[in-house]
Design a protein around this motif. Structure first.
Motif, PDB file in Angstrom:
ATOM      1  N   GLN A 243      50.075  47.935  34.657  1.00  0.00           N
ATOM      2  CA  GLN A 243      49.293  48.691  33.676  1.00  0.00           C
ATOM      3  C   GLN A 243      47.989  47.969  33.355  1.00  0.00           C
ATOM      4  N   MET A 244      48.057  46.650  33.200  1.00  0.00           N
ATOM      5  CA  MET A 244      46.855  45.881  32.889  1.00  0.00           C
ATOM      6  C   MET A 244      45.856  45.927  34.051  1.00  0.00           C
ATOM      7  N   PHE A 245      46.352  45.795  35.298  1.00  0.00           N
ATOM      8  CA  PHE A 245      45.471  45.896  36.472  1.00  0.00           C
ATOM      9  C   PHE A 245      44.729  47.228  36.473  1.00  0.00           C
ATOM     10  N   ARG A 246      45.424  48.287  36.173  1.00  0.00           N
ATOM     11  CA  ARG A 246      44.817  49.620  36.190  1.00  0.00           C
ATOM     12  C   ARG A 246      43.748  49.784  35.126  1.00  0.00           C
ATOM     13  N   HIS A 247      43.824  49.002  34.071  1.00  0.00           N
ATOM     14  CA  HIS A 247      42.816  49.064  33.009  1.00  0.00           C
ATOM     15  C   HIS A 247      41.736  47.997  33.168  1.00  0.00           C
ATOM     16  N   GLY A 248      41.759  47.274  34.286  1.00  0.00           N
ATOM     17  CA  GLY A 248      40.702  46.305  34.559  1.00  0.00           C
ATOM     18  C   GLY A 248      40.947  44.917  34.014  1.00  0.00           C
ATOM     19  N   PHE A 249      42.193  44.594  33.697  1.00  0.00           N
ATOM     20  CA  PHE A 249      42.526  43.280  33.165  1.00  0.00           C
ATOM     21  C   PHE A 249      43.405  42.511  34.143  1.00  0.00           C
ATOM     22  N   PHE A 250      43.223  41.199  34.169  1.00  0.00           N
ATOM     23  CA  PHE A 250      44.054  40.321  34.984  1.00  0.00           C
ATOM     24  C   PHE A 250      44.813  39.405  34.036  1.00  0.00           C
ATOM     25  N   PRO A 251      46.142  39.481  34.024  1.00  0.00           N
ATOM     26  CA  PRO A 251      46.922  38.664  33.094  1.00  0.00           C
ATOM     27  C   PRO A 251      46.912  37.179  33.475  1.00  0.00           C
ATOM     28  N   ALA A 252      46.887  36.317  32.468  1.00  0.00           N
ATOM     29  CA  ALA A 252      46.927  34.876  32.720  1.00  0.00           C
ATOM     30  C   ALA A 252      48.299  34.441  33.214  1.00  0.00           C
ATOM     31  N   SER A 253      49.332  35.217  32.891  1.00  0.00           N
ATOM     32  CA  SER A 253      50.672  34.961  33.421  1.00  0.00           C
ATOM     33  C   SER A 253      51.326  36.305  33.689  1.00  0.00           C
ATOM     34  N   PHE A 254      52.288  36.318  34.588  1.00  0.00           N
ATOM     35  CA  PHE A 254      52.930  37.578  34.934  1.00  0.00           C
ATOM     36  C   PHE A 254      54.272  37.775  34.229  1.00  0.00           C
ATOM     37  N   ASN A 255      54.851  36.723  33.703  1.00  0.00           N
ATOM     38  CA  ASN A 255      56.154  36.841  33.044  1.00  0.00           C
ATOM     39  C   ASN A 255      56.044  37.506  31.677  1.00  0.00           C
ATOM     40  N   LYS A 256      55.232  36.936  30.816  1.00  0.00           N
ATOM     41  CA  LYS A 256      55.022  37.480  29.474  1.00  0.00           C
ATOM     42  C   LYS A 256      53.537  37.394  29.153  1.00  0.00           C
ATOM     43  N   PRO A 257      52.736  38.290  29.716  1.00  0.00           N
ATOM     44  CA  PRO A 257      51.283  38.183  29.531  1.00  0.00           C
ATOM     45  C   PRO A 257      50.868  38.372  28.073  1.00  0.00           C
ATOM     46  N   LYS A 258      50.096  37.407  27.599  1.00  0.00           N
ATOM     47  CA  LYS A 258      49.526  37.477  26.256  1.00  0.00           C
ATOM     48  C   LYS A 258      48.016  37.323  26.315  1.00  0.00           C
ATOM     49  N   THR A 259      47.526  36.706  27.376  1.00  0.00           N
ATOM     50  CA  THR A 259      46.100  36.486  27.565  1.00  0.00           C
ATOM     51  C   THR A 259      45.654  37.263  28.788  1.00  0.00           C
ATOM     52  N   MET A 260      44.529  37.956  28.667  1.00  0.00           N
ATOM     53  CA  MET A 260      43.995  38.748  29.768  1.00  0.00           C
ATOM     54  C   MET A 260      42.545  38.367  30.021  1.00  0.00           C
ATOM     55  N   PHE A 261      42.140  38.535  31.260  1.00  0.00           N
ATOM     56  CA  PHE A 261      40.746  38.363  31.642  1.00  0.00           C
ATOM     57  C   PHE A 261      40.283  39.660  32.279  1.00  0.00           C
ATOM     58  N   THR A 262      39.036  40.045  32.045  1.00  0.00           N
ATOM     59  CA  THR A 262      38.520  41.215  32.742  1.00  0.00           C
ATOM     60  C   THR A 262      38.109  40.789  34.144  1.00  0.00           C
ATOM     61  N   PHE A 263      38.122  41.733  35.059  1.00  0.00           N
ATOM     62  CA  PHE A 263      37.677  41.417  36.417  1.00  0.00           C
ATOM     63  C   PHE A 263      36.204  41.030  36.419  1.00  0.00           C
ATOM     64  N   ARG A 264      35.443  41.551  35.472  1.00  0.00           N
ATOM     65  CA  ARG A 264      34.020  41.190  35.360  1.00  0.00           C
ATOM     66  C   ARG A 264      33.859  39.694  35.056  1.00  0.00           C
ATOM     67  N   VAL A 265      34.673  39.190  34.138  1.00  0.00           N
ATOM     68  CA  VAL A 265      34.619  37.763  33.800  1.00  0.00           C
ATOM     69  C   VAL A 265      35.067  36.917  34.994  1.00  0.00           C
ATOM     70  N   LEU A 266      36.123  37.353  35.684  1.00  0.00           N
ATOM     71  CA  LEU A 266      36.590  36.598  36.846  1.00  0.00           C
ATOM     72  C   LEU A 266      35.534  36.570  37.954  1.00  0.00           C
ATOM     73  N   ASN A 267      34.863  37.689  38.176  1.00  0.00           N
ATOM     74  CA  ASN A 267      33.796  37.723  39.179  1.00  0.00           C
ATOM     75  C   ASN A 267      32.625  36.841  38.781  1.00  0.00           C
ATOM     76  N   ASP A 268      32.290  36.845  37.485  1.00  0.00           N
ATOM     77  CA  ASP A 268      31.203  35.995  37.002  1.00  0.00           C
ATOM     78  C   ASP A 268      31.554  34.518  37.168  1.00  0.00           C
ATOM     79  N   PHE A 269      32.803  34.158  36.859  1.00  0.00           N
ATOM     80  CA  PHE A 269      33.220  32.769  37.058  1.00  0.00           C
ATOM     81  C   PHE A 269      33.154  32.389  38.535  1.00  0.00           C
TER      82      PHE A 269
END
Length: 68
Positions: free
Chosen positions: A12-38
């Motif tokens: 669900q998070m991938f479909r909304h443009g977010f990449f979870p910091a962990s896959f077990n219990k995601p609490k922190t997300m990054f946007t793909f825009r931020v990941l591309n900028d990094f």
């Protein structure tokens, strides 16, 4: 969505443009825009993760909101 037939939370998070910091219990997300900028900063300037994190922190602090 926590509906009975819903996809897993990470999908669900991938479909909304977010990449979870962990896959077990995601609490922190990054946007793909931020990941591309990094990635660009890292490849072109050699920016470390900690330096990039510091940059994001400064840009999103209350003093520099006009830059976000």
């Amino acid at each position: 969505c926590d509906c009975p037939n819903a996809m897993s939370l990470d999908i669900q998070m991938f479909r909304h443009g977010f990449f979870p910091a962990s896959f077990n219990k995601p609490k922190t997300m990054f946007t793909f825009r931020v990941l591309n900028d990094f990635l660009l900063d890292n490849l072109e300037c050699g920016t470390s993760v900690m330096n990039y994190y510091s940059k994001l922190w400064q840009m999103t602090s209350s003093v520099f909101l006009h830059l976000v």
